[in-house]
Structures are given as C-alpha cells and as structure tokens.
Design an enzyme around this catalytic site. Structure first.
Site, PDB file in Angstrom:
ATOM      1  N   ARG A 152      -7.116  10.304  12.570  1.00 14.73           N
ATOM      2  CA  ARG A 152      -6.138   9.311  13.031  1.00 14.73           C
ATOM      3  C   ARG A 152      -5.383   9.821  14.267  1.00 14.73           C
ATOM      4  O   ARG A 152      -4.380   9.226  14.672  1.00 14.73           O
ATOM      5  CB  ARG A 152      -5.105   8.996  11.938  1.00 14.73           C
ATOM      6  CG  ARG A 152      -5.658   8.574  10.604  1.00 14.73           C
ATOM      7  CD  ARG A 152      -6.452   7.292  10.623  1.00 14.73           C
ATOM      8  NE  ARG A 152      -5.682   6.084  10.796  1.00 14.73           N
ATOM      9  CZ  ARG A 152      -6.232   4.897  11.092  1.00 14.73           C
ATOM     10  NH1 ARG A 152      -7.544   4.802  11.254  1.00 14.73           N
ATOM     11  NH2 ARG A 152      -5.483   3.825  11.234  1.00 14.73           N
ATOM     12  N   CYS A 208     -10.384   8.228   7.318  1.00 14.70           N
ATOM     13  CA  CYS A 208     -11.126   7.900   6.102  1.00 14.70           C
ATOM     14  C   CYS A 208     -11.489   6.431   6.016  1.00 14.70           C
ATOM     15  O   CYS A 208     -10.667   5.567   6.314  1.00 14.70           O
ATOM     16  CB  CYS A 208     -10.276   8.265   4.885  1.00 14.70           C
ATOM     17  SG  CYS A 208     -10.144  10.024   4.635  1.00 14.70           S
ATOM     18  N   ARG A 243      -7.667  -0.470   8.017  1.00 15.52           N
ATOM     19  CA  ARG A 243      -6.530   0.379   8.399  1.00 15.52           C
ATOM     20  C   ARG A 243      -5.959  -0.226   9.661  1.00 15.52           C
ATOM     21  O   ARG A 243      -6.281   0.182  10.767  1.00 15.52           O
ATOM     22  CB  ARG A 243      -6.980   1.831   8.575  1.00 15.52           C
ATOM     23  CG  ARG A 243      -7.579   2.369   7.303  1.00 15.52           C
ATOM     24  CD  ARG A 243      -7.763   3.843   7.343  1.00 15.52           C
ATOM     25  NE  ARG A 243      -6.496   4.572   7.355  1.00 15.52           N
ATOM     26  CZ  ARG A 243      -6.406   5.892   7.267  1.00 15.52           C
ATOM     27  NH1 ARG A 243      -7.495   6.619   7.182  1.00 15.52           N
ATOM     28  NH2 ARG A 243      -5.231   6.480   7.284  1.00 15.52           N
TER      29      ARG A 243
HETATM   30  N1  EPU Z   1      -0.888  -1.625   7.928  1.00 11.23           N
HETATM   31  C1  EPU Z   1      -0.893  -2.825   8.608  1.00 11.23           C
HETATM   32  N2  EPU Z   1      -0.541  -2.815   9.934  1.00 11.23           N
HETATM   33  C2  EPU Z   1      -0.184  -1.666  10.578  1.00 11.23           C
HETATM   34  C3  EPU Z   1      -0.166  -0.450   9.876  1.00 11.23           C
HETATM   35  C4  EPU Z   1      -0.528  -0.456   8.539  1.00 11.23           C
HETATM   36  O1  EPU Z   1      -1.219  -3.872   8.063  1.00 11.23           O
HETATM   37  O2  EPU Z   1       0.099  -1.732  11.793  1.00 11.23           O
HETATM   38  C5  EPU Z   1      -1.323  -1.587   6.531  1.00 11.23           C
HETATM   39  C6  EPU Z   1      -2.635  -0.789   6.388  1.00 11.23           C
HETATM   40  O3  EPU Z   1      -3.776  -1.592   6.627  1.00 11.23           O
HETATM   41  C7  EPU Z   1      -2.546  -0.279   4.974  1.00 11.23           C
HETATM   42  C8  EPU Z   1      -1.035  -0.070   4.771  1.00 11.23           C
HETATM   43  O4  EPU Z   1      -0.381  -0.854   5.776  1.00 11.23           O
HETATM   44  O5  EPU Z   1      -2.990  -1.252   4.071  1.00 11.23           O
HETATM   45  C9  EPU Z   1      -0.534   1.363   4.856  1.00 11.23           C
HETATM   46  O6  EPU Z   1      -1.012   1.958   6.044  1.00 11.23           O
HETATM   47  P1  EPU Z   1      -0.245   3.142   6.798  1.00 11.23           P
HETATM   48  O7  EPU Z   1      -0.110   2.740   8.237  1.00 11.23           O
HETATM   49  O8  EPU Z   1       0.979   3.537   6.055  1.00 11.23           O
HETATM   50  O9  EPU Z   1      -1.320   4.313   6.674  1.00 11.23           O
HETATM   51  P2  EPU Z   1      -1.634   5.368   7.817  1.00 11.23           P
HETATM   52  O10 EPU Z   1      -0.380   5.659   8.530  1.00 11.23           O
HETATM   53  O11 EPU Z   1      -2.847   4.985   8.559  1.00 11.23           O
HETATM   54  C10 EPU Z   1      -1.031   7.487   6.406  1.00 11.23           C
HETATM   55  C11 EPU Z   1      -1.724   8.758   6.022  1.00 11.23           C
HETATM   56  C12 EPU Z   1      -2.801   8.451   4.982  1.00 11.23           C
HETATM   57  C13 EPU Z   1      -2.140   7.788   3.779  1.00 11.23           C
HETATM   58  C14 EPU Z   1      -1.355   6.543   4.219  1.00 11.23           C
HETATM   59  C15 EPU Z   1      -0.573   5.882   3.092  1.00 11.23           C
HETATM   60  C16 EPU Z   1      -1.531  10.110   8.016  1.00 11.23           C
HETATM   61  C17 EPU Z   1      -2.194  10.736   9.181  1.00 11.23           C
HETATM   62  N3  EPU Z   1      -2.305   9.362   7.212  1.00 11.23           N
HETATM   63  O12 EPU Z   1      -2.042   6.645   6.953  1.00 11.23           O
HETATM   64  O13 EPU Z   1      -3.359   9.696   4.602  1.00 11.23           O
HETATM   65  O14 EPU Z   1      -3.122   7.411   2.846  1.00 11.23           O
HETATM   66  O15 EPU Z   1      -0.423   6.899   5.260  1.00 11.23           O
HETATM   67  O16 EPU Z   1       0.305   6.777   2.519  1.00 11.23           O
HETATM   68  O17 EPU Z   1      -0.342  10.303   7.795  1.00 11.23           O
HETATM   69  C18 EPU Z   1      -5.052  11.163   3.872  1.00 11.23           C
HETATM   70  O18 EPU Z   1      -4.325  12.115   4.213  1.00 11.23           O
HETATM   71  O19 EPU Z   1      -6.100  11.312   3.190  1.00 11.23           O
HETATM   72  C19 EPU Z   1      -4.694   9.812   4.280  1.00 11.23           C
HETATM   73  C20 EPU Z   1      -5.570   8.814   4.266  1.00 11.23           C
END
Ligand code: EPU
Length: 420
Positions: free
Chosen positions: A91, A115, A120
């Site tokens: 990411r 992942c 996402r």
């Molecule tokens: N979402 C939206 N719009 C956005 C952003 C998110 O609809 O603009 C939705 C996503 O589709 C998802 C949900 O909101 O359904 C949560 O997404 P989030 O943006 O919180 O996830 P992320 O920031 O991409 C981080 C971690 C992940 C972890 C998630 C949830 C990092 C680098 N990654 O991802 O970690 O699962 O938050 O806690 O911080 C891992 O380490 O294995 C991993 C996948």
C-alpha cells in the site's frame, strides 16, 4: 517460496514483538514532509517496509536500513514517480500520494497493491485531496495528482472510517496552507504514533486519540528521531498461538491495551491470560467455549486478526460465527483451513466454524498476509507435515516468524530463503 511445518509440537517460552509494520509505513512516507534527518528505531525488517524504503530512494532520499534502524533524509525531490515495479505488492504508493503532492505539487503513483482481501477503495483519500485543491486523474495503472498552488486547509468529514485515508490527509494537511479539520478519523494506535512523529517534526496537530484532528499547516517539517510502537497484529497472532491446545507463551514488548478486544474475547471463551504492563502470558488450560464476533474499526476486534482467531475457533467444541465487516473478500484462509480438516462454511459475510476438528498436514496456499499467519497456526496443530505455498506473504508483514516460532519449540522452516 514455501514454509514447511511439522506439527503437534507444544510451544512454550517467550517471544518479543517487533515494531509495527502499519505504523512504520506511514511514518516512512512522512519523511517526504521534511528535508531534515530522520531516524527510526524498532523498524520491522519485513518486505512491505523494504518496498517503502526503495520507493523513497526512488524519490531522491538517501538513507540506510540496518538491523531495525532506518536513517533517512530527503533534501530535495528528484522524481515525482512511484513506479509499479517497486510498489505492486504493498500500500506504499497511496501513502506517498498525499505527502508528495503536498511537498512538491505533483505526484504520479502506481495504483496501490497489497493484500487481495476485497475492494480496497481510496475514494475518500482522493476526495479529500481534491478538496484541498488537487486535480486528480485516475487510470487503470496510475493516479496523477497535481496542485499548481499549495494545498489549502479544509474542513473534511470522512464518510467512513479509513486508516490510511486518515494518515494520508493528516500528512497532506501538515504542509497545507491554513487549518485543516478532519472529522470521523480512524482511531488505530498507528495513527496516534504517526501524530507523535509529526509533532516531533514540528507539525501543529491537536486531537490525538479522538476522531477529530485539527492541523495547522507549516511550509516544511524538521527532522526527528522516533521509536515505532509494537505491532499489535503480531502481538495478537502470538497470543492466539499461545491459546492453541497445549501451548503456553509469554508475549513480550506487548501493549495489552492495543489488543483489548482480542483479550476480552479470549477470556470469554475460557483462555487463561496474565497481563502485565508490557507482557501477556497465555495458555489454554481447560475447555474453551464457542463465540460469535464481528470485525470492526479500532477499538473493535481487528479484521487483521480475524483469520488467526478463526484457526483457534476450529479447535473449540461447538459452533462459532465470525462476521467480517471491514473487507468483502477476506475468508480465503477458510478454504485452506478446511483442507487441513477444519469445518468452516462461508455464508455471505460470516464464517460459521464447527469445532472441534482434528487437523492433518497437507499442501495449502497462502492468499494474503494475515491468512498466511492463520495457515501457519493451522500447520502447528496439524499432525504430520504441512507445506504452505506462496509463503512470500508472511515475509511481507511478520518479522522472523519461523525463527521466533522455532525458539518456542515449533518445527518450522522456510524453504528457499537463506539465513531465515
Ligand atoms: N474505504 C472506502 N474508501 C476509502 C478508504 C477505505 O470505501 O477511501 C473502505 C475500504 O474499501 C474498506 C474499509 O473502508 O472496506 C477500510 O479500509 P481502510 O482504508 O481502513 O484500510 P487500509 O487503510 O487500506 C489498513 C491496513 C490494513 C488493515 C485495514 C483495516 C495499512 C497499511 N493497512 O488498510 O492492514 O486491514 O487498515 O484495519 O495500515 C495488513 O496489515 O495485513 C492489512 C491489510
């Protein structure tokens, strides 16, 4: 790359938790906000972090990554590109977008990888940056963002909780003109740690640990030294390992508060836990009981521990139900655990786990980072040999996992990795 596990060994002893991958990632992206010297300690030596480090070098940063320490500096931006070949497995690119745009007015980043756990989406990131004044083009491969004048402070309410979205806009706001108010921010400890770093770098941010952050922008930030918080997902994974039949593990460099939701569930199902300020001892000494739970944003039960807890629940007599509310395709581990002997049925967003079933070693495939940890736990309780294919996934986020497990008494090794 593969992992070979000879199961049914009892695990006992202590394991030390490394620094948090998901704190280190945005904190390294924050290097872009400064032209000074930055030094990080407790950096986990995992692939996702190496990817971020290479992406920063590609922008013009000079640094070194030795043991668990990174020294790095980005006096001037030499390239505004984050190419696909560097970041396709992580990411990193999306976390670079906000800071790079804020510092230099132009960013061209490959679409984020990471992942395959469902949609996402990044629309809130892009929406927020557009409202700050950026013009954004999205294509099949790249996101191009440009701002002809400095980004402007905004009052923005996230339509839903997003971890990296909060981090991205927070970093962009640190260099924007005027004041930014971000509402409905995510509350994960990694965001608090990023705020601590940004404050050391001279950023003016208030509201830490609340869902409203107020940021007064500065033209550029200073250097800083920062120790990264322990990784709560690694912590939770070893706590779950300690709760598997016959094991007793002490997890050191732990912060029980970060995994309160997991500890509460484990206590409820009958796992014996002793908590100290910075360590947790866990063992299952008696019958465990089934449970129902849902994944939620912090402080709820984390989606990143859903797969590992599912492995434990296969060893609990009765029916447990695990509902995944964060990502819409995060049950791929269930099929692989079923190959080992689990009885897990997926109905829409819920895994229905019928325990307790014996596990027998087989060839299984890791589909994503946390699934790979769940499969390793499965291999540890299976009789005979389990071969986990596509084990690169584990290297992305767990520092030294086979070695740490061997010290606890497991028979586990990477095939095809030198000096692991
Ligand atoms: N979402 C939206 N719009 C956005 C952003 C998110 O609809 O603009 C939705 C996503 O589709 C998802 C949900 O909101 O359904 C949560 O997404 P989030 O943006 O919180 O996830 P992320 O920031 O991409 C981080 C971690 C992940 C972890 C998630 C949830 C990092 C680098 N990654 O991802 O970690 O699962 O938050 O806690 O911080 C891992 O380490 O294995 C991993 C996948």
């Amino acid at each position: 790359m593969k992992i070979l596990i000879k199961g049914k060994k009892q695990l006992s002893g202590s394991v030390k938790i490394s620094g948090a991958k998901n704190a280190a990632l945005p904190e390294l992206a924050a290097v872009i906000l400064s032209s000074g010297d930055l030094e990080f300690s407790d950096v986990p030596q995992v692939e996702d972090i190496k990817v971020m480090f290479r992406a920063l070098e590609n922008l013009g940063a000079a640094g070194e990554f030795t043991d668990s320490r990174i020294k790095i500096k980005l006096p001037e931006i030499r390239s505004n590109l984050v190419p696909r070949e560097i970041v396709e497995t992580s990411r990193a690119s999306i976390l670079i977008l906000g800071p790079l745009l804020a510092r230099s007015g132009y960013a061209e980043v490959s679409n984020p990888g990471g992942c395959p756990i469902g949609d996402r989406r990044i629309n809130f990131h892009l929406d927020g940056l557009s409202k700050m004044g950026a013009k954004i083009e999205t294509g099949a491969e790249h996101i191009i963002a440009r701002a002809d004048t400095p980004l402007q402070g905004i009052d923005y309410r996230f339509p839903g909780k997003t971890v990296t979205g909060t981090e991205n806009l927070l970093m962009a706001a640190a260099l924007a003109r005027g004041t930014t108010i971000l509402r409905n921010c995510a509350l994960e400890p990694e965001i608090g740690d990023l705020i601590d770093l940004l404050q050391k770098m001279g950023a003016d941010i208030s509201g830490k640990n609340s869902d409203t952050l107020i940021i007064k922008g500065k033209p550029i930030l200073d250097g800083a030294r920062h120790k990264i918080i322990p990784d709560r997902i690694e912590m939770g994974t070893y706590v779950i390992a300690g709760a598997l039949p016959g094991n007793e593990i002490t997890v050191e460099n732990a912060v029980p508060a970060y995994i309160r939701s997991l500890l509460d569930i484990l206590k409820k199902i009958g796992v014996h836990l002793i908590e100290d300020e910075d360590k947790i001892t866990v063992k299952a000494n008696g019958p465990l009981f089934p449970t129902d739970l849902e994944t939620e944003p912090y402080p709820g039960f984390p989606t990143d521990l859903q797969a590992q807890l599912t492995t434990l629940l296969t060893q609990v007599e009765g029916i447990s139900r695990v509902k995944e509310r964060i990502f819409n395709n995060r049950f791929k581990h269930a099929l692989e655990l079923n190959k080992l002997g689990a009885n897990i049925e997926i109905k829409e967003d819920t895994a229905i786990i019928k325990g307790k079933t014996g596990f027998k070693g087989r060839v299984i495939t890791a589909t994503d980072l946390r699934a790979s940890a769940a499969l390793v736990l499965g291999g540890l309780i299976a009789s005979g040999e389990t071969l986990v294919e596509n084990a690169y996934q584990l290297l992305r986020g767990y520092e030294d996992m086979p070695r740490k497990l061997r010290r606890l008494g497991a028979d586990i090794k990477f095939l095809g990795v030198e000096n692991e």
